[in-house]
Design an enzyme around this catalytic site. Structure first.
Site, PDB file in Angstrom:
ATOM      1  N   HIS A 162       0.868  -1.194   0.000  1.00  0.00           N
ATOM      2  CA  HIS A 162       0.000   0.000   0.000  1.00  0.00           C
ATOM      3  C   HIS A 162       0.901   1.239   0.000  1.00  0.00           C
ATOM      4  CE1 HIS A 162      -3.461   2.383   0.259  1.00  0.00           C
ATOM      5  NE2 HIS A 162      -3.891   2.142   1.480  1.00  0.00           N
ATOM      6  N   ASP A 197      -2.259  -1.614  12.200  1.00  0.00           N
ATOM      7  CA  ASP A 197      -3.299  -1.751  11.166  1.00  0.00           C
ATOM      8  C   ASP A 197      -4.208  -2.890  11.609  1.00  0.00           C
ATOM      9  OD1 ASP A 197      -4.725  -1.551   8.775  1.00  0.00           O
ATOM     10  OD2 ASP A 197      -3.179  -2.504   7.530  1.00  0.00           O
TER      11      ASP A 197
HETATM   12  N1   CP Z   1      -6.260   3.817   4.282  1.00  0.00           N
HETATM   13  C1   CP Z   1      -6.981   3.530   3.186  1.00  0.00           C
HETATM   14  O1   CP Z   1      -6.464   3.177   2.132  1.00  0.00           O
HETATM   15  O2   CP Z   1      -8.325   3.670   3.362  1.00  0.00           O
HETATM   16  P1   CP Z   1      -9.486   3.238   2.349  1.00  0.00           P
HETATM   17  O3   CP Z   1      -9.544   1.733   2.363  1.00  0.00           O
HETATM   18  O4   CP Z   1     -10.727   3.858   2.930  1.00  0.00           O
HETATM   19  O5   CP Z   1      -9.173   3.752   0.972  1.00  0.00           O
HETATM   20  N1  NVA Z   2      -4.375  -3.752   5.536  1.00  0.00           N
HETATM   21  C1  NVA Z   2      -5.641  -3.113   5.242  1.00  0.00           C
HETATM   22  C2  NVA Z   2      -5.438  -1.699   4.833  1.00  0.00           C
HETATM   23  C3  NVA Z   2      -6.702  -0.955   4.508  1.00  0.00           C
HETATM   24  C4  NVA Z   2      -6.463   0.437   4.016  1.00  0.00           C
HETATM   25  C5  NVA Z   2      -6.357  -3.895   4.145  1.00  0.00           C
HETATM   26  O1  NVA Z   2      -5.695  -4.311   3.197  1.00  0.00           O
HETATM   27  O2  NVA Z   2      -7.560  -4.088   4.265  1.00  0.00           O
END
Ligand code: CP
Ligand code: NVA
Length: 303
Positions: free
Chosen positions: A130, A222
């Site tokens: 991410h 997270d």
């Molecule tokens: N942190 C983040 O990517 O949030 P969303 O899943 O709401 O886009």
């Molecule tokens: N680790 C989480 C991040 C969400 C923004 C997911 O992948 O769901």
């Protein structure tokens, strides 16, 4: 050559630092006269195979503020959801739009999109990484604690997931001191760890949250079950017992430490309500910075 942003390894360390600076400028200059419009006359496709609040809204607003047209594409309502290959989608969309952001499951889907398309591709989250979030988090650390970013000690408490992997890549690029506490079986990607260490990241993976958080300036966590792992939520709750970031755990961090969480958060699981609402939390600045940082990234990629 078309540049993409699929991973923190796609920008050089110098580019990462410059983008942090640019995102800070864009934050300060937002809404003031003379705003840059590098996307004037351009359209950006925002493709989502998973849910989103922050990524969707911050990209839509960011494209608009850079003078462009954001186009939301839901994978399930497009031919992607009926099995049209990503390489065909890449070639078709490249004839219409000037930039593509994709939120997907497999990192390979992003690689395939970038390989077969002719416009820049941005990773808006995959199961593996991410990077937009971690770029925004670096901006948040720079604003809230100061630079250079390698002055600080970083802790990750919880799942060795997409966010953890991108933080490890950031540590490799910027030579950060990063300690991750993950339960056995939930450790980050070994290949990414090895590459980040090779690039100079001072990275340790430990079993106990207390060992990662001791003396940390930046504390990150997270969710325990990411999108697509909902069926494992109960099993994960058991595996992550003791990994709640609460005031008692945070007390072991450095004075003036900041708490980060990419959101959405599950209060009472990975973080206590008191910590996320408390004086160390910078999660709302962190969320805001998605807007500024992604504007900086888009400006850089279409230049
Ligand atoms: N942190 C983040 O990517 O949030 P969303 O899943 O709401 O886009
Ligand atoms: N680790 C989480 C991040 C969400 C923004 C997911 O992948 O769901």
């Amino acid at each position: 050559m078309t540049r993409h942003f699929l991973s923190m390894f796609d920008f050089t360390p110098g580019e990462i630092v410059a983008l942090v600076g640019r995102a800070k400028e864009l934050r300060a200059g937002r809404g003031k006269p003379g705003a840059p419009a590098p996307l004037a006359g351009k359209t950006v496709a925002l493709i989502f195979e998973k849910a989103s609040t922050r990524t969707r809204v911050s990209f839509e607003v960011g494209v608009h503020e850079l003078g462009g047209h954001p186009m939301f594409v839901s994978a399930k309502d497009s031919q992607l959801g009926r099995g049209e290959p990503i390489r065909d989608t890449a070639r078709v969309l490249s004839r219409y739009v000037h930039l593509i952001m994709l939120r997907t499951f497999s990192q390979d889907t992003l690689i395939e999109l970038a390989r077969h398309g002719t416009v820049p591709v941005i990773n808006g989250l995959s199961d593996l990484l991410h990077p937009c979030q971690v770029m925004s988090d670096l901006q948040t650390v720079a604003e809230q604690r100061g630079e250079p970013l390698d002055r600080w000690r970083y802790a990750w408490i919880g799942d060795g997931n997409n966010m953890a992997n991108s933080w490890i890549e950031a540590a490799g690029q910027l030579k950060l001191d990063l300690r991750l506490a993950c339960p056995p079986g939930y450790r980050p990607d070994e290949g990414i760890l090895a590459e980040a260490r090779r690039r100079g990241g001072k990275i340790r993976v430990v079993d106990r949250p207390a060992d990662a958080i001791a003396g940390a300036d930046v504390v990150n966590t997270d969710v325990w079950a990411s999108m697509g792992q909902e069926a494992e939520a109960e099993k994960r709750r058991k595996a992550f017992a003791g990994f709640l970031v609460d005031d008692a755990l945070l007390a072991a961090a450095a004075p003036g430490s900041i708490f980060l969480h990419c959101l959405p958060a599950h209060r009472g699981e990975e973080v206590s309500d008191a910590v996320i609402e408390g004086p160390h939390s910078r999660v709302w600045d962190q969320a805001e910075n998605r807007l500024h940082m992604q504007k900086a990234i888009m400006e850089f990629l279409v230049r």
